[in-house]
Scaffold this motif. Structure first.
Motif, PDB file in Angstrom:
ATOM      1  N   SER A  89       0.207  12.703   0.928  1.00 13.81           N
ATOM      2  CA  SER A  89      -0.501  11.518   1.426  1.00 13.81           C
ATOM      3  C   SER A  89      -1.853  11.946   1.972  1.00 13.81           C
TER       4      SER A  89
ATOM      5  N   TYR B  77       0.832   3.927   1.965  1.00 15.02           N
ATOM      6  CA  TYR B  77       1.390   4.307   3.260  1.00 15.02           C
ATOM      7  C   TYR B  77       2.444   3.316   3.725  1.00 15.02           C
TER       8      TYR B  77
ATOM      9  N   GLU C 223      -9.324   3.451  -2.716  1.00 12.76           N
ATOM     10  CA  GLU C 223      -7.882   3.628  -2.794  1.00 12.76           C
ATOM     11  C   GLU C 223      -7.367   3.144  -4.145  1.00 12.76           C
TER      12      GLU C 223
ATOM     13  N   GLU D 147      -3.727   7.814   5.585  1.00 17.65           N
ATOM     14  CA  GLU D 147      -2.443   7.166   5.332  1.00 17.65           C
ATOM     15  C   GLU D 147      -1.338   7.794   6.171  1.00 17.65           C
TER      16      GLU D 147
ATOM     17  N   THR E   3     -11.408   3.949   2.009  1.00 16.06           N
ATOM     18  CA  THR E   3     -10.454   2.921   1.648  1.00 16.06           C
ATOM     19  C   THR E   3     -10.931   2.088   0.470  1.00 16.06           C
TER      20      THR E   3
ATOM     21  N   GLU F 227       0.836  -1.203   0.000  1.00 16.91           N
ATOM     22  CA  GLU F 227       0.000   0.000   0.000  1.00 16.91           C
ATOM     23  C   GLU F 227       0.870   1.252   0.000  1.00 16.91           C
TER      24      GLU F 227
END
Length: 618
Positions: free
Chosen positions: A325, A148, A398, A329, A395, A146
């Motif tokens: 970001s 992050y 994403e 995140e 999410t 991911e």
């Protein structure tokens, strides 16, 4: 007396093992990191509670090898291409986080009365984050790929790189504070350190790969493991002798082997030692936590530890948020970076030994680092639950671009080389695993990711990214090894498709029983193609010959299905005998052209043929 000396280590070893096997499962069951289990076990068996181990410093030297091996594995990840793609996060977010955190923490420490050198040591030590805790939490969440997760790793990477100059800086600060005239000796020491670095770099550039190539040809896996430990610990010892850290030497050795074809084999060999010794290191840290000191300074530590964790979350989250970001995140990454790192327990004792910190200051700073490691993962867990509950809709949207897996090809022999040609033509991301040195050299011409290692080992498959792959192509020619790989992949990576090269008809049936997604006998299709061209040579057109070949292929598939079903009905373990048999009834009777041939046919006449096209039992 010999017996006593040999058995005196057993009580301590048994104590460490018992502490680990009791504490770690308990903490994992509670949803926490294994590191917390090691720390808690160390506290319980240490001098402050049960006092089973009365001198934690006696094992610290051995335990620090775990940190050395951790830095070696970090160095193995520093491939130039990967570093270049992460350069903005490493040099931008990583540098900003380190400078801001160390600056503010150091300023607070100086305000509390520490010397300038002591404040720098404490600031650097507490600004670092726990690489092992952060990476383990990412692995447990499955979020390493991911956004992050990648940015968290970039900051951790910069911190790991910054350890080397930090370890070189503290002796210079100690020399400057002790005597102004000692600066020349400090510069001379720095010169020796640079010379040692140059030796390691030259050895890595011109010696290590040929050295491992020679050992690989010998075919002794235990020697490869011994050689890996020799390189890591040898580089570590060299750096220690010139006044720097053992960890820095191991880190350099890892960087120099990052592009080696033997990288993942080395990683798989070192990983078990790293895990055990790093666990021992954390237990040593827990044992060194003086609960009496904690009780005497309870108010200070009760305020300082949560403030340290929250401050580091705020710094990292603010930097990542400012660099595009999302808020979620940024906070998740900041929470992972909040505990003090493993190298706080290297930098703080170094500062104490150099006179930058007095024993009281060193003990409080060490206790603060240990407590932050205890509460940091808990805070990260709570923040993650809170954020995920509030941002579930976010999410779902994403960006998962680039998160797709690759194709792993186990075995780069004649079969695997042909398979990869088609993948190369379509620019598919391919990873090659092979333990043959010459094949590894050949694979280097294809532009694939190449890992030297034994594909039948689970740790090698895992290191090569089997958990992220879409398809694993097993192209080795040993049927037993192929079945072993299939069994491991089915058990450990159930979502990955398995395409397997079958050695013969019996092997193909065994693979069908193992529920592989696709199997092919290594000579079947090539033999059909050969037969089609032969028919064309006899006067049939391409379409006519292809129709005949398709008919043969269909009949063979029907026969295979019958044999597969009958085999399962007869026994779960017994495979029916397979011998060649025509798929259609011949118009003419076979004729032996010599007496010897006639005798051979008559001797085998009693056997029952249940096989397929042209494949003897092998």
């Amino acid at each position: 007396m010999a017996d006593v000396s040999h058995t005196s280590y057993l009580p301590a070893i048994l104590t460490f093992c018992a502490g680990a096997v009791i504490a770690v499962p308990v903490f994992r069951r509670l949803g926490q990191s294994a590191v917390l289990g090691y720390l808690a076990a160390g506290i319980v068996i240490g001098p402050s509670v049960l006092a089973v181990i009365k001198d934690p410093d006696a094992i610290r030297g051995t335990a620090e090898i775990g940190v050395v091996l951790l830095l070696f594995l970090v160095g193995l990840e520093l491939q130039p291409a990967r570093l270049y793609s992460m350069r903005k996060d490493i040099l931008g977010a990583g540098l900003a986080q380190m400078v801001l955190s160390a600056g503010v923490i150091g300023a607070v420490a100086w305000w509390f009365g520490l010397s300038l050198g002591g404040a720098v040591a404490v600031g650097l030590a507490l600004a670092l984050s726990a690489t092992s805790i952060a990476l383990q939490l990412l692995e447990e969440r499955g979020d390493g790929g991911e956004t992050y997760g990648r940015r968290t790793f970039s900051i951790l990477l910069f911190q790991d790189i910054s350890i080397a100059p930090a370890l070189a800086l503290l002796p210079l600060l100690a020399t400057t504070e002790a005597e102004a005239g000692g600066s020349m000796r400090a510069l001379a020491g720095l010169g020796f350190a640079l010379l040692a670095v140059a030796i390691i770099v030259l050895a890595g550039r011109y010696v290590l790969n040929p050295f491992f190539r020679i050992l690989a040809k010998a075919g002794a896996k235990e020697v490869m493991t011994a050689a890996a430990l020799l390189i890591v610990l040898g580089a570590a010892l060299l750096m220690e002798h010139v006044g720097l850290s053992m960890a820095m030497g191991a880190f350099l050795a890892g960087v120099l082997l990052a592009d080696s074809h033997f990288r993942h084999e080395l990683e798989a060999d070192i990983e078990p030692f790293r895990g055990v010794l790093l666990g021992l290191f954390f237990m040593a840290v827990g044992m060194s936590l003086d609960l009496k000191l904690v009780a005497d300074n309870a108010l200070l530590l009760a305020l300082a530890a949560p403030l340290l964790v929250l401050f580091k979350i705020a710094v990292a989250a603010s930097i990542l948020r400012a660099s595009c970001s999302s808020t979620t995140e940024a906070i998740r990454a900041g929470a992972l970076l909040s505990p003090a790192g493993e190298f706080a327990f290297v930098l703080l004792p170094l500062g104490l030994s150099l006179g930058l910190l007095n024993p009281q200051q060193g003990a409080i700073a060490t206790a603060l680092a240990a407590i932050s490691m205890l509460i940091g993962p808990i805070v990260a867990k709570l923040i993650d639950i809170w954020l995920l509950s509030r941002t579930q809709a976010e999410t779902m949207d994403e960006d998962f671009d680039g998160a797709g897996g690759t194709v792993i090809v186990v075995g780069f022999g004649r079969f695997g080389q042909v398979v990869t040609q088609a993948l190369l033509l379509q620019h598919v991301d391919v990873t090659i695993i092979d333990s043959d040195v010459e094949r590894i050299r050949s694979a280097a011409k294809f532009g694939f990711k190449i890992y030297y290692g034994d594909g039948t080992r689970l740790d090698v498959l895992r290191s090569a990214g089997a958990d992220k792959a879409k398809i694993i192509c097993v192209c080795i020619d040993k049927r037993e090894d192929a079945l072993h790989i299939v069994e491991m992949v089915k058990a450990e990576f159930p979502t990955v498709r398995l395409h397997v090269r079958a050695y013969d008809r019996i092997h193909a049936i065994e693979l069908m029983k193992a529920n592989v997604d696709y199997q092919m006998r290594e000579t079947f299709e090539s033999a059909l193609g050969f037969g089609r061209v032969t028919l064309e040579g006899l006067g049939l057109t391409y379409d006519e010959a292809s129709l005949v070949i398709d008919h043969v292929r269909d009949r063979d598939a029907q026969r295979m299905e019958i044999q597969f079903t009958e085999g399962l009905a007869a026994s779960l373990t017994k495979v029916p005998r397979v011998t060649p048999e025509p798929l259609i009834k011949p118009k003419a009777k076979s004729k032996a052209l010599t007496q010897e041939t006639r005798e051979v046919i008559e001797d085998g006449g009693a056997e029952v043929a249940v096989g397929g096209v042209g494949e003897p039992e092998r």
